[in-house]
Scaffold this motif. Sequence first.
Motif, short mmCIF file in Angstrom:
data_model
loop_
_atom_site.label_atom_id
_atom_site.label_comp_id
_atom_site.label_asym_id
_atom_site.label_seq_id
_atom_site.Cartn_x
_atom_site.Cartn_y
_atom_site.Cartn_z
N GLU A 1 40.61 38.98 37.11
CA GLU A 1 39.51 38.02 37.20
C GLU A 1 38.24 39.06 37.37
OE1 GLU A 1 39.95 35.54 40.75
OE2 GLU A 1 41.28 34.27 39.57
N GLY A 2 37.26 38.86 36.36
CA GLY A 2 36.07 39.49 36.27
C GLY A 2 36.24 41.12 36.51
N LEU A 3 37.31 41.70 35.72
CA LEU A 3 37.72 43.05 36.16
C LEU A 3 36.53 44.01 35.45
CD1 LEU A 3 39.39 45.41 37.08
CD2 LEU A 3 40.73 44.85 34.74
N CYS A 4 35.87 44.79 36.28
CA CYS A 4 34.93 45.94 35.57
C CYS A 4 35.57 47.20 36.41
CB CYS A 4 33.42 45.78 36.35
SG CYS A 4 33.02 44.34 35.76
N VAL A 5 35.62 48.04 35.15
CA VAL A 5 36.14 49.61 35.46
C VAL A 5 35.05 50.49 35.19
CG1 VAL A 5 37.76 51.31 35.23
CG2 VAL A 5 38.51 48.98 35.67
N VAL B 1 36.42 41.39 32.64
CA VAL B 1 37.71 41.01 31.66
C VAL B 1 38.48 39.86 32.60
CG1 VAL B 1 39.98 41.84 31.04
CG2 VAL B 1 37.84 43.15 30.74
N ASN B 2 38.86 38.81 32.02
CA ASN B 2 39.61 37.91 32.64
C ASN B 2 40.78 37.54 31.77
OD1 ASN B 2 37.64 36.91 34.76
ND2 ASN B 2 36.46 36.60 32.74
N LEU B 3 41.91 37.42 32.34
CA LEU B 3 43.32 37.23 31.72
C LEU B 3 44.11 36.47 32.67
CD1 LEU B 3 44.10 40.72 30.31
CD2 LEU B 3 43.43 38.83 28.89
N ARG C 1 39.00 41.63 40.38
CA ARG C 1 40.75 41.80 40.94
C ARG C 1 41.76 41.67 39.91
NH1 ARG C 1 43.01 37.17 44.61
NH2 ARG C 1 42.64 35.42 43.10
N VAL C 2 42.68 42.40 40.36
CA VAL C 2 43.87 42.16 39.71
C VAL C 2 45.09 41.62 40.36
CG1 VAL C 2 45.52 43.48 37.98
CG2 VAL C 2 43.17 44.02 38.11
N GLY D 1 34.88 46.92 25.76
CA GLY D 1 35.29 46.79 27.32
C GLY D 1 35.28 45.36 27.64
N ARG D 2 35.06 44.45 26.60
CA ARG D 2 35.30 42.94 26.93
C ARG D 2 36.15 42.25 26.04
NH1 ARG D 2 30.76 41.12 29.20
NH2 ARG D 2 29.06 42.63 29.54
N VAL D 3 36.83 41.24 26.65
CA VAL D 3 37.76 40.58 25.77
C VAL D 3 37.03 39.71 24.71
CG1 VAL D 3 39.54 38.60 25.96
CG2 VAL D 3 39.24 40.44 27.57
#
Lengths: 231, 655
Positions: A12-16, A27-29, A64-65, A220-222
């Motif tokens: 959910e809303g992953l940023c690295v 990134v959301n999956l 978060r993952v 960097g984005r889906v």
Amino acid sequence: MDPQGAYALVVEGLCVNLGGQPVLSSVNLTLPAATTVAVTGPSGAGKSTLLNALGGLQPAARGRVVVAGRDLNRLSDDERAELRLREVGFVLQSSGLVPELSLQENIALPLELAGMRRRGVRDRVAEVVAQLGLTTCARRRPSEVSGGQAQRAAVARAVAARPSVVLADEPTGALDSTNREIVLDLLLEQVERCGSLLVLVTHDPQVAARCARQVRIVDGRVAAGVGAAGG
Amino acid sequence: MGDLRLALRLVRGGGRTEAVRLTVLAVGVALAVLGVLVGTTVPRVSADAASAAAARTRVVAGPGAPTTSELRVLVSDDRLGRRPWTHAVVTGTRDDAPLPPGLVRWPRPGETIVSPALSRALLEHPDVSVPGVVPEHIGAAGLTGPDELVSWTVLPAGSPPLPAEPVIAFGGPVVTSSTPARVRATEITVLVGGPAALLLALGVRACAGARAARTRALVLAGMSPRRCARVFGWEMAAVAVVGACAGVAAARVVHPWLGSCGLLGRRWFPEQGAVPVLLEVLLTVTVALVVLVIARRTMRSQAGGTRQHRLPSPRVALLGYVLGVPAAACLAWLCVRLASHPGDQGAPDSAVVASMVASCAAALAVVVAAPHAVHTVTTWLADRLAARATRPDVRLGLRGAGWHAHATGRCAALAAVLVMTSAYGTGLLVALDRDAHGPSAGIEVDLSTTTAAQRDALAGLGLTVATVERTAADTSDGPWTGLDAGWVTFAVSDETAAVVTSRIHRLLPELALRAGADDADLVAYADEQTGVVRAGLAVGTGLVSAALVVCLLEVWWSRRRTTAALGAIGTPRRAMRVVAVTQMAAPVLVTTAVGVGVGVLGGWTAVAYAGTADMLDPAVVGAAVLPAVAAVALVAAVAWVAGGRPAPPGSLADL
């Protein structure tokens, strides 16, 4: 029960960020168990970084993952390692085997570290060694076998503990076409046997086509509307 | 593009890891240069001290030669505690009398000028009296070192001239070192040169290993292995020059500090033993050339070689076993023979030479055979553990030690050499100390220089006579006071010697005494040897320790791949630490145990040189065990820290 517990992997809303530069953004999956997902995209899009973040090897700047119902952000380094040991299997482009150990010892290592009994380790190693056709070279070290054999051993190690999630980063990238097919077949067969989720990073459209779903990462984005799985 | 320019560009483009490795090499070179300069300090200081002693040598008018000088000097070899004290008594100090170096004027009659060290020592011994000490000290030009006890006493006016030839000048030929140059050169080469070369070679090797990927890329890009070697050589030579200059600068700072603190067993003035600039330049150039040659050879073999993992060669190891086993057996046999020897005879020269050769052979054998031994032992142990299927972390550590046996074996060998050097060196120091500072000889008086009145006066002091040495012609058994030839020795302890000599000097100032060591030459030899061995031991130990650290870093860096692989499969941190500690510390533990055994045997045979009665000195055991424990603890601590660090993010790409 956490409604997300039904999924093997939730992002959910992953940023690295790497070196201060954003590599993954929002990134959301949401990926269920017992399925196969190919992550594709151009070089530098952030595919491998995503895989490392899913395995808890790369800390998230934001978002978060959740792996097998456990939020990686809430886990310590040791707890993340424990989670990897029991719930996640890694397959890398160049096998990633421990060079000092034989193929057989490499396959047994996660089981032993997880505290499995001697007989159980022996039986499980024998089972996957036979399934992956490694019987003749199981006692050799990674540097003494071919790339295809080493990669098969890497697959065996990744699935030996029957993890919830198998993360594979270009597992066939360094192999010729014959070995590529063999390794891919074995990988898909093994994750199916274990009922695991396979997240496979690849450049190869033919390999991606073998997976049930595809996620394309661009900058960097889906990328929307390219068969993105789940969210 | 020129080789040098390319080298500099590559250095500039290198990342943090490369900068760390270059810094490690520069520090290693600096330490090696510093070590060589410090290790050669004692002979240079000894030479300057000999010049100072020669400058105050008395030049006397020959018997019956015409002279106007009335200056007469009588020198006694006294001692204060266990320290020798040169006590000069003078008469006839006219204005035109020659002055010894270090004095700007003669003391007035009845006064004494003392060295600064004697001035301090007299404050600690109020029971020792020296007549009329003036608040003026003998200058550095008149002393062999800041610790030397010297006094010049001018007898009161009206005292009869001393029974000595008139002195017409001061200054004589310099007596060269009592240690043969060949022995000194061997000691410095073994204790300092060897470890310094080892450190340089290991530092260069670590840097070459770090450039493996770069070298492969350059070769693939069409650069010949020879040119790769040239570029690497320039890179290393440039770093070596920087390191050598730092070493020279450090030596200039350390030299006066070492002289003032007495860490090497003796003190010196800052200007004594200073390194000539030419030698500094020569050393810098030599080190740069040595590094250049080592770097080129290392890189040529790396650039032209394959990537295949190499295990230690059994044929090379066989040489080590063939050398080491008989050497250890020889030391054990020597030890048993000497310890069971009746009486307190010193070991014969042949035994001492045999023990030195056996100790050197054992050290060499450990270096040659350690990688193979480590590989064999750890692989065997790992197989045994695998059969029981217990402790996968320990087993993996043992596998790692065997797999990287070249690196872990080098660590282990260095630790063992450190232990053996410490034990053997301590044995030598104990022997030298016993040789030079045995039981005190008492106060000796040459009866041929005395009158009957003086002998009666001496007898009146009530001193205990230890021995009377009569001449061969004298067969009488009368009292010693009746003799006008031979020697009488009065029994004194270290504590009372100075008090008794001061009483005799007060009573009979014109009498020369000998209260120093039995054999002054032996003491000078032992003092110089002690300095050389202590300096060599300190420097050699420091250099070997630095080499050990370089090896540890190499092992640490070589574990990057394993660490990343273990991290990827979720190995717990504790298990990672156990893997690292087992891999790095287990080989060191095994070889240091061997080192303690061989080192103690060697050290005891060295002690036997001064006497076999108490040759099993516990100091030797301590000198072996202490560095062994320190080495294992250091390696284990480094491994514990290294094992607890996760592989850096993105390191999976290296796999």
